[in-house]
Structures are given as C-alpha cells and as structure tokens.
Design a protein around this motif. Structure first.
Motif, PDB file in Angstrom:
ATOM      1  N   LEU A  23       8.626  -8.394  -3.801  1.00 25.93           N
ATOM      2  CA  LEU A  23       7.353  -8.844  -4.353  1.00 25.93           C
ATOM      3  C   LEU A  23       7.459  -8.953  -5.872  1.00 25.93           C
ATOM      4  CD1 LEU A  23       5.084  -6.484  -2.224  1.00 25.93           C
ATOM      5  CD2 LEU A  23       5.552  -8.909  -1.795  1.00 25.93           C
ATOM      6  N   GLY A  24       6.625  -9.812  -6.462  1.00 24.50           N
ATOM      7  CA  GLY A  24       6.650  -9.990  -7.908  1.00 24.50           C
ATOM      8  C   GLY A  24       6.312  -8.704  -8.646  1.00 24.50           C
ATOM      9  N   GLU A  25       7.253  -8.202  -9.416  1.00 23.81           N
ATOM     10  CA  GLU A  25       7.088  -6.910 -10.079  1.00 23.81           C
ATOM     11  C   GLU A  25       5.955  -6.910 -11.113  1.00 23.81           C
ATOM     12  OE1 GLU A  25       9.888  -3.989  -9.994  1.00 23.81           O
ATOM     13  OE2 GLU A  25       9.462  -4.814  -8.013  1.00 23.81           O
ATOM     14  N   LYS A  26       5.659  -8.090 -11.690  1.00 24.96           N
ATOM     15  CA  LYS A  26       4.669  -8.143 -12.768  1.00 24.96           C
ATOM     16  C   LYS A  26       3.260  -8.460 -12.270  1.00 24.96           C
ATOM     17  CE  LYS A  26       8.000  -9.189 -16.402  1.00 24.96           C
ATOM     18  NZ  LYS A  26       8.397 -10.099 -17.512  1.00 24.96           N
ATOM     19  N   LEU A  27       3.138  -8.828 -11.010  1.00 22.09           N
ATOM     20  CA  LEU A  27       1.815  -9.028 -10.438  1.00 22.09           C
ATOM     21  C   LEU A  27       1.165  -7.678 -10.161  1.00 22.09           C
ATOM     22  CD1 LEU A  27       2.419 -11.870  -7.814  1.00 22.09           C
ATOM     23  CD2 LEU A  27       1.326 -12.082 -10.052  1.00 22.09           C
ATOM     24  N   THR A  28      -0.159  -7.638 -10.144  1.00 21.61           N
ATOM     25  CA  THR A  28      -0.843  -6.414  -9.744  1.00 21.61           C
ATOM     26  C   THR A  28      -0.888  -6.364  -8.224  1.00 21.61           C
ATOM     27  OG1 THR A  28      -3.053  -7.377  -9.663  1.00 21.61           O
ATOM     28  CG2 THR A  28      -2.295  -6.506 -11.801  1.00 21.61           C
ATOM     29  N   VAL A  29      -1.270  -5.206  -7.713  1.00 19.05           N
ATOM     30  CA  VAL A  29      -1.401  -5.036  -6.262  1.00 19.05           C
ATOM     31  C   VAL A  29      -2.431  -6.021  -5.713  1.00 19.05           C
ATOM     32  CG1 VAL A  29      -2.227  -3.446  -4.481  1.00 19.05           C
ATOM     33  CG2 VAL A  29      -0.642  -2.636  -6.251  1.00 19.05           C
ATOM     34  N   ARG A  30      -3.587  -6.141  -6.368  1.00 20.56           N
ATOM     35  CA  ARG A  30      -4.633  -7.051  -5.900  1.00 20.56           C
ATOM     36  C   ARG A  30      -4.147  -8.506  -5.939  1.00 20.56           C
ATOM     37  NH1 ARG A  30      -9.850  -6.133  -5.557  1.00 20.56           N
ATOM     38  NH2 ARG A  30      -9.767  -4.396  -7.046  1.00 20.56           N
ATOM     39  N   GLU A  31      -3.502  -8.897  -7.038  1.00 17.92           N
ATOM     40  CA  GLU A  31      -3.011 -10.268  -7.160  1.00 17.92           C
ATOM     41  C   GLU A  31      -2.003 -10.601  -6.064  1.00 17.92           C
ATOM     42  OE1 GLU A  31      -3.368 -10.769 -12.040  1.00 17.92           O
ATOM     43  OE2 GLU A  31      -1.503 -10.054 -11.117  1.00 17.92           O
TER      44      GLU A  31
ATOM     45  N   GLU B  25      -7.980   0.025   3.518  1.00 15.01           N
ATOM     46  CA  GLU B  25      -7.343   0.504   4.750  1.00 15.01           C
ATOM     47  C   GLU B  25      -5.964   1.082   4.474  1.00 15.01           C
ATOM     48  OE1 GLU B  25      -7.234  -2.646   7.546  1.00 15.01           O
ATOM     49  OE2 GLU B  25      -9.374  -2.534   8.015  1.00 15.01           O
ATOM     50  N   LEU B  26      -5.267   0.549   3.488  1.00 12.07           N
ATOM     51  CA  LEU B  26      -3.911   0.997   3.194  1.00 12.07           C
ATOM     52  C   LEU B  26      -3.851   1.950   2.004  1.00 12.07           C
ATOM     53  CD1 LEU B  26      -3.492  -1.662   4.964  1.00 12.07           C
ATOM     54  CD2 LEU B  26      -1.168  -1.532   4.115  1.00 12.07           C
ATOM     55  N   SER B  27      -5.020   2.489   1.643  1.00  8.91           N
ATOM     56  CA  SER B  27      -5.125   3.485   0.558  1.00  8.91           C
ATOM     57  C   SER B  27      -4.506   2.965  -0.735  1.00  8.91           C
ATOM     58  CB  SER B  27      -4.450   4.801   0.983  1.00  8.91           C
ATOM     59  OG  SER B  27      -5.026   5.306   2.164  1.00  8.91           O
ATOM     60  N   LEU B  28      -4.810   1.709  -1.062  1.00 16.31           N
ATOM     61  CA  LEU B  28      -4.274   1.088  -2.274  1.00 16.31           C
ATOM     62  C   LEU B  28      -5.369   0.719  -3.272  1.00 16.31           C
ATOM     63  CD1 LEU B  28      -1.559  -1.253  -0.689  1.00 16.31           C
ATOM     64  CD2 LEU B  28      -1.128   0.735  -2.147  1.00 16.31           C
ATOM     65  N   THR B  29      -6.613   1.087  -2.976  1.00 15.61           N
ATOM     66  CA  THR B  29      -7.722   0.705  -3.853  1.00 15.61           C
ATOM     67  C   THR B  29      -7.517   1.222  -5.277  1.00 15.61           C
ATOM     68  OG1 THR B  29      -9.243   0.696  -1.964  1.00 15.61           O
ATOM     69  CG2 THR B  29     -10.220   0.781  -4.168  1.00 15.61           C
ATOM     70  N   GLU B  30      -7.078   2.482  -5.401  1.00 15.11           N
ATOM     71  CA  GLU B  30      -6.893   3.071  -6.729  1.00 15.11           C
ATOM     72  C   GLU B  30      -5.747   2.406  -7.494  1.00 15.11           C
ATOM     73  OE1 GLU B  30      -6.448   7.258  -6.489  1.00 15.11           O
ATOM     74  OE2 GLU B  30      -8.459   7.607  -5.692  1.00 15.11           O
TER      75      GLU B  30
END
Length: 310
Positions: free
Chosen positions: A91-99, A120-125
């Motif tokens: 995955l693109g290292e410079k993108l954010t999780v949301r992006e 659902e995947l506990s990634l909101t934070e």
C-alpha cells in the motif's frame, strides 16, 4: 434447504511451459458461510490454485465457478463479489489510512461506508495516520479493510497473520469470525495449524497439485488413529514398532528423530502398559509427554513434513 455452493472447481489443472504441473486435477467445493482452509507445503500448488480462483491466473484446463459466474464470461461481476487480501499487500506508504480505504472503495460500483469499515477493524484512531507509520498488525488490518470495503460475498485471505504478534493474530481471527457471522464466506490459507484448527469449518490439504485429504478439523484429526498422542524418547536400540502397536489402544506409531509417538484413544490404558513394558525390559525413558492430536500431526502424517518447513 440445500446449501449454496459459492466456489466450485472441477479437474483444475495448471501446467507451466508445457511440462511443470503445478495443479493436477484439483476438485474443491466451498459452501456459503464456510471458512474453508486450503493447506499445503511449499510447492504443493496452493498459491497457483488461489490465484486461479481469484482471477489472477488462467487455468490450463478444468472448470471454476464462483457464485455461478466464470472468469472468462463474468470477470467484471466477479470483481464486485470478492475481496482479496494477499500475504503481502503493498500500500502507498504516504497515504493515510482513510485515503487508502477510500481509494479502494472507489474501485467498486457499490462499496461500504469507509468510516464503518475503519471502525470494524479498529482503525478509527489511525484514520489520519500515514500507512508507513503503522505497525505490522495495523497494516494487516488495513489490508483486510481494503478487501472488506468492497462488501464482498467471499473473502480470500492468503496467510493473513504471517509475522504478526499473538494479539494481532487474534484481532484478525475476530475479523474473520465477524465476517462469517454476517453471512460471508472465507477461503483461508495459513502456515499456522492452530489458526486453521480454530477458524476453519472445512479443510482441504493439497500436495503435488492434488487434494490428499479433506474434512472438518475433527474428522481429519480422528483419521490419524487417535485423539491423543503419547510421545517418548527411549534409551534403547532397535525397538520394533510392532512392540508399541501391541500396547492397548494404540492406533498408530510414528517416529520423528529420537521421539516415538503413539496415536491412542485411551491414554489412561496405554501409558501404564507402556511404563510396565519399559520397566520389564530394563529400559529407561528420557522423555514422556501426552497431548491431544492436532492438525499438525495430520499434516506430518500425510506429507512427511511440518507445514512451516521450507
């Protein structure tokens, strides 16, 4: 009501350069709601099979149907129905999780809400964190998020917990169980026998491009000749295995280096008889353990190798 067949392949074959047979007449049937495990040693044809089912590789011959569709006639429809998480999803290292999740959501006509998937995947934070800053477990959950945002009917997971710490592994297990509880179907490959035993409803073990055993974990374990194993090391030479088979309740005898393993149904009968035999002959036990039989034992008995051997 009959069970719905989600994946069916019949007499699947893949030959490279006209001579290397990676898959040799494979038959698989996966039903809706199952977590189906595909296990095999390195070089068994497992990865080739998965890539054919995922539409990443063409078969040499044989039939593959996924939810009634084929890759030759309905590739676009199938892309909308499956989610894929590879062993190494780059995955693109410079993108954010949301992006990252938004990017993958854009590949589908109908996708799930990104915020819902992150929660659902506990990634909101971590939604605004760069991918390059994530831990191994977080990256793996993100990789699965990119598959789940498609709202798939079937999820392909290729060794999803390799290299993860125990807590991260269990988080992935929880994700798989929730997907199943919501009606999803999972095709899982793994090098961890405990993972297959805990998650899979049905397992096919393949070697040299063919299915060599299939069944539920309990059925496969029962097939090794007993639900328990008595393992011991003996300070004696050239003991015939027939002697151990004569002990009460012994279903099979196996050797691994200096260790002799007996598969038994009633260890409370076998162990006293074993100790009495050793004592009568003046031998000495340097090790004695007992445990329940496992899928690892099934795998070694069938292939002669441990699953994680290179």
């Amino acid at each position: 009501m009959p069970e719905q067949v989600v994946v069916r392949c019949k007499d699947l074959r893949k030959t490279y350069e006209g001579k290397v047979e990676a898959v040799r007449g494979l038959d698989l049937t996966i039903y809706a709601g199952q977590c189906f495990g595909l296990l095999g040693p390195n070089g068994a044809g497992k990865t080739t099979t998965i890539e054919i089912l995922e539409g990443l590789l063409d078969a040499t011959s044989g039939e593959v149907q996924i939810l009634g569709h084929t890759w030759t006639k309905n590739s676009r429809e199938l892309r909308e129905l499956i989610g894929i998480s590879l062993q190494e999803t780059r995955l693109g290292e410079k993108l954010t999780v949301r992006e990252t999740v938004e990017l993958f959501a854009g590949f589908y006509k109908v996708s799930r809400p990104v915020n819902t998937v992150l929660e659902e995947l506990s990634l909101t934070e971590k939604a605004d964190a760069r991918v390059g800053k994530l831990s191994g477990g977080q990256k793996q959950r993100l990789a699965i998020a990119t598959a789940l945002v498609a709202n798939p009917k079937i999820l392909f997971l290729d060794e999803p917990t390799t290299g993860l710490d125990p807590q991260s592994r269990r988080q992935v297990w929880d994700i798989v169980r929730r997907f199943q509880q919501a009606g999803g179907t999972v095709l899982l490959t793994t090098h961890y026998m405990d993972e297959a035993e805990r998650l899979c409803d049905y397992i096919s073990i393949i070697d040299h491009g063919k299915v060599i055993a299939a069944g539920t974990p309990a059925e496969l374990i029962s097939g090794v000749g007993g639900h328990h194993r008595v393992e011991f090391a003996l300070e004696a030479e050239n003991v015939d295995d027939a002697l151990w088979r004569s002990l009460p309740g012994v279903g099979g005898v196996h050797r691994d280096a200096e260790i002799t393993a007996l598969t038994v149904e009633e260890p409370h009968l076998t162990i006293p008889a074993l100790l009495a035999m050793v004592n009568e002959r003046g031998w000495k036990l340097s090790q004695l353990t007992t445990r329940q039989s496992s899928l690892e034992d099934v795998f070694v008995n069938l292939t002669g190798r441990h699953l994680r051997e290179e």
